[in-house]
Write a protein that holds these residues in place. Structure first.
Motif, PDB file in Angstrom:
ATOM      1  N   GLY A 241      84.020  59.581  17.725  1.00  0.00           N
ATOM      2  CA  GLY A 241      83.216  58.656  18.523  1.00  0.00           C
ATOM      3  C   GLY A 241      82.916  57.376  17.769  1.00  0.00           C
ATOM      4  N   VAL A 242      82.414  57.526  16.530  1.00  0.00           N
ATOM      5  CA  VAL A 242      82.107  56.336  15.730  1.00  0.00           C
ATOM      6  C   VAL A 242      83.394  55.575  15.417  1.00  0.00           C
ATOM      7  CG1 VAL A 242      81.125  55.527  13.550  1.00  0.00           C
ATOM      8  CG2 VAL A 242      80.034  57.384  14.771  1.00  0.00           C
ATOM      9  N   GLY A 243      84.513  56.309  15.270  1.00  0.00           N
ATOM     10  CA  GLY A 243      85.784  55.660  14.969  1.00  0.00           C
ATOM     11  C   GLY A 243      86.298  54.840  16.128  1.00  0.00           C
ATOM     12  N   LEU A 244      86.167  55.371  17.351  1.00  0.00           N
ATOM     13  CA  LEU A 244      86.713  54.663  18.512  1.00  0.00           C
ATOM     14  C   LEU A 244      85.762  53.593  19.013  1.00  0.00           C
ATOM     15  CD1 LEU A 244      88.343  57.530  20.586  1.00  0.00           C
ATOM     16  CD2 LEU A 244      89.450  55.849  19.122  1.00  0.00           C
ATOM     17  N   TYR A 245      84.466  53.823  18.839  1.00  0.00           N
ATOM     18  CA  TYR A 245      83.498  52.907  19.423  1.00  0.00           C
ATOM     19  C   TYR A 245      82.403  52.604  18.417  1.00  0.00           C
ATOM     20  CZ  TYR A 245      80.961  50.833  23.315  1.00  0.00           C
ATOM     21  OH  TYR A 245      80.321  49.945  24.149  1.00  0.00           O
ATOM     22  N   PRO A 246      82.757  51.908  17.322  1.00  0.00           N
ATOM     23  CA  PRO A 246      81.767  51.691  16.259  1.00  0.00           C
ATOM     24  C   PRO A 246      80.750  50.600  16.585  1.00  0.00           C
ATOM     25  CG  PRO A 246      83.836  50.670  15.672  1.00  0.00           C
ATOM     26  CD  PRO A 246      84.073  51.348  16.988  1.00  0.00           C
ATOM     27  N   ALA A 247      81.039  49.786  17.630  1.00  0.00           N
ATOM     28  CA  ALA A 247      80.246  48.569  17.844  1.00  0.00           C
ATOM     29  C   ALA A 247      78.737  48.817  17.892  1.00  0.00           C
ATOM     30  CB  ALA A 247      80.726  47.862  19.102  1.00  0.00           C
ATOM     31  N   PRO A 248      78.234  49.764  18.720  1.00  0.00           N
ATOM     32  CA  PRO A 248      76.761  49.894  18.778  1.00  0.00           C
ATOM     33  C   PRO A 248      76.134  50.247  17.440  1.00  0.00           C
ATOM     34  CG  PRO A 248      77.850  51.644  20.023  1.00  0.00           C
ATOM     35  CD  PRO A 248      78.893  50.676  19.641  1.00  0.00           C
ATOM     36  N   PHE A 249      76.809  51.102  16.659  1.00  0.00           N
ATOM     37  CA  PHE A 249      76.261  51.492  15.352  1.00  0.00           C
ATOM     38  C   PHE A 249      76.251  50.291  14.412  1.00  0.00           C
ATOM     39  CE2 PHE A 249      77.972  55.352  17.192  1.00  0.00           C
ATOM     40  CZ  PHE A 249      76.932  56.248  17.004  1.00  0.00           C
TER      41      PHE A 249
END
Lengths: 163, 471
Positions: free
Chosen positions: B450-458
């Motif tokens: 999840g963090v790999g595919l969609y890191p933007a919010p973090f």
């Protein structure tokens, strides 16, 4: 007078601490520590921290050190178990490091050479310390109770090793 | 809403666990882990729902964006840590699992408080509240190795606490107050006691997060302590060490960065090199992960040493990626160790046939640790090195790239054992997994992907928090 007492008991405290580190026999080391703690209590009195001085003698030099001595005597170490005294490069490095660190700190302290701001009127009294603990430092004080809870749970669990 | 709400909630849950432990029968105490895990998750959810921003106790306690971000990292690590330890505790020390989870939660409480601490005594007490339970947890298993691991952790922890305390006492001597704002003022006024104070504090905290030259305890402790606990130990207390570094160095002493930033940069370069090089010859997977973890600490420390909002933000993001990745990897190691009694590389051989799902998960974690594109660890490494590039440290970026290749080499050695080699005779059977462990590994996998595919919010939250702190 104050300076003379400070120099006398400060030197004794340093000597006592050296005795703790250098004595081979743990019982002797513990007794040196009692002496060092006692000298520290005198230094506290010299800075007007009377309550701290009393607590230092009662809690540390008294209660804690008695427990120390109990444990050391229960372990009953014999001279031959301590191993021969050796001088290793690591120890030399440690001494050199300590001297360097001491120099590193002594120089700025010497340069600073300022008189600290005057202490408030109730400084060091039971009332003053109580106000500090229960007003300014209430949060760390309450956290200490949780810390003690965790420590007690841990100690009981380690001592009682039945699964 | 009062700023302390989250911490008080967690303290209440801690006491609840204590009571539940007394109510449950001695034969079956599995319910405690559920309460502990749910409690950490509820606190985590509350951090998003409740408005807890603000200060308390005259500024000694602060809930700013960085504190909240770190608290969420700690709570997520705590919940995942309890989940990973659930089955292990029930199998190996069933009667003491109440204490196990209680101690994990008290350590967690120390961390969440530490993230908010802006006062020297408060920092020291919360550090101790965090560390004390860890020493006991390391000794949970009834074996010599576990006792040795605990003793090493305890001695190093005690010494480093004393060193840190000494450094902080010098800062206090300079400031005349225990508030960090007073330390900032003393540093501005050029008080000569500040420099020795911050150097000694840095050394003490270096021990805590295990950077070279203060790293000797890490592999031995990781090898001997119960593996599910190591999953927690390798992430959460390290993140807490960074919390203290951020508060003391980045927030309170940015004006002195000419003194401490070069020291931090040197420490992190040595740590990166030593950690990654010493990981190569390891044959124990726990030791390998320990040395690789030292290397990762070096990379994270770069985020402190750069003293830029970018660097700090990327450190915060790195912690999230590291949380899922490293806890996942240790969870898999724990499954293997519980099944075969060893964490040697041989025990991992042929895992792809003995449990394909677990093998896949481990591969994912290894890829993320190595920084292969499109898993969480990739963005974390890229982020930190881009921040280093922007700050002008091109040579560190080059070195980091070389070391990343080295790390891929030893991570892939584990992957090769899992996928390319036959199982060692006697271990051909399927590797069993408890339901809680399946859940934990799944959560870690979802986190890594999840963090790999969609890191933007973090990344955005981390950068916003860092900018808010550094202005």
């Amino acid at each position: 007078m104050e300076l003379a007492l400070f120099v006398l008991f400060g030197t004794l405290a340093v000597l006592g601490s050296l005795g703790v580190v250098l004595s081979r026999n743990p019982v002797r080391g513990a007794l040196w520590l009692v002496g060092a703690l006692f000298c520290l209590a005198v230094l506290f009195i010299l800075t007007d921290a009377h309550l701290l001085a009393a607590l230092e003698v009662l809690v540390y030099a008294g209660a804690v050190m008695v427990l120390f001595l109990f444990v050391i005597m229960l372990l009953n170490l014999r001279e031959e178990e301590l191993g021969p005294r050796r001088f290793t490069p690591v120890k030399a490095l440690a001494v050199a490091g300590t001297v360097y660190l001491g120099w590193l700190m002594a120089v700025p302290m010497w340069k600073a050479g300022r008189v600290p701001p005057a202490a408030p009127a109730d400084y060091g009294t039971v009332e003053g310390v109580g106000m500090l603990i229960f007003k300014n430092y209430l949060l760390p004080f309450e956290m200490t109770s949780l810390l003690l809870l965790a420590a007690v749970v841990g100690a009981v669990m380690l001592a009682k090793r039945r699964m | 809403m009062m700023p302390l709400a989250l911490d008080i909630l967690l303290a209440c849950i801690l006491l609840l666990v204590f009571v539940v432990d007394l109510l449950l029968p001695a034969e079956d105490k599995r319910g405690i882990a559920v309460v502990a895990c749910a409690g950490a998750l509820i606190t985590l959810a509350a951090s998003f729902v409740l408005d807890v921003q603000g200060t308390a106790f005259g500024g000694a306690f602060v809930n700013d964006a960085v504190a909240l971000y770190l608290k969420r990292v700690f709570l997520a690590a705590g919940a995942l840590g309890v989940l990973i330890g659930m089955d292990h505790a029930d199998r190996f020390f069933p009667r003491r699992q109440g204490e196990y989870h209680l101690l994990v939660l008290s350590s967690l409480l120390g961390m969440t408080l530490l993230a908010s601490a802006r006062e020297l005594i408060f920092i020291v007490v919360s550090f101790e509240l965090m560390s004390m339970p860890l020493y006991v947890l390391a000794a949970m298993r009834k074996s010599e190795r576990s006792a040795e691991a605990a003793l090493k952790l305890y001695l190093v922890g005690a010494v480093s606490s004393v060193v840190t305390l000494y450094g902080l006492s010098l800062l206090f001597a300079a400031a005349g107050t225990t508030m960090l704002s007073g330390v900032t003022a003393a540093a501005k006024a050029g008080n000569p006691m500040v420099v020795p104070g911050l150097v000694i504090t840095l050394a003490g905290l270096g021990f805590k997060i295990g950077v070279v030259p203060f790293h000797m305890w890490v592999p031995d402790t990781y090898e001997g302590a119960p593996t599910p606990f190591v999953a927690f130990l390798s992430v959460a207390p390290k993140a807490a060490g960074f919390a203290a570094l951020i508060r003391i160095f980045i927030e309170a002493l940015p004006g002195q960065k000419a003194t401490w930033a070069p020291a931090v940069i040197v420490m992190c370069v040595i740590t990166m090199v030593v950690g990654n090089v010493l990981a190569i010859p390891q044959t124990s997977v726990k030791r390998l992960l320990a040395y690789s973890g030292i290397g990762q600490m070096g990379t994270m420390l770069l985020g402190i040493g750069l003293v830029t909002p970018d660097g700090l933000g990327m450190l915060l993001f790195y912690l999230v990626a590291y949380l899922f990745t490293n806890m996942g990897a240790f969870a898999v190691a724990s499954v293997i160790e519980d099944a075969s009694g060893s964490d040697h590389l041989d025990a991992f051989k042929g895992l792809s046939r003995r449990n394909p799902g677990l093998a896949m998960a481990m591969l994912l974690f290894l890829l993320s640790l190595g920084g292969i594109p499109f898993v969480a660890g990739f963005w974390a490494k890229v982020g930190v090195f881009v921040a280093a590039y922007r700050a002008g440290y091109v040579w560190i970026v080059v070195l980091g790239a070389v070391l990343a290749v080295v790390s891929v080499f030893y991570y892939m050695r584990v992957a090769r054992s899992i996928y390319m080699e036959r199982p060692v005779a006697g271990t051909e059977g399927r590797v069993p997994m408890a339901l809680s462990m399946k859940a934990a590994v799944t959560v870690a996998c979802v986190g890594v992907v999840g963090v790999g595919l969609y890191p933007a919010p973090f990344v955005e939250t981390a950068l916003a928090a860092a900018r808010a702190l550094m202005g």
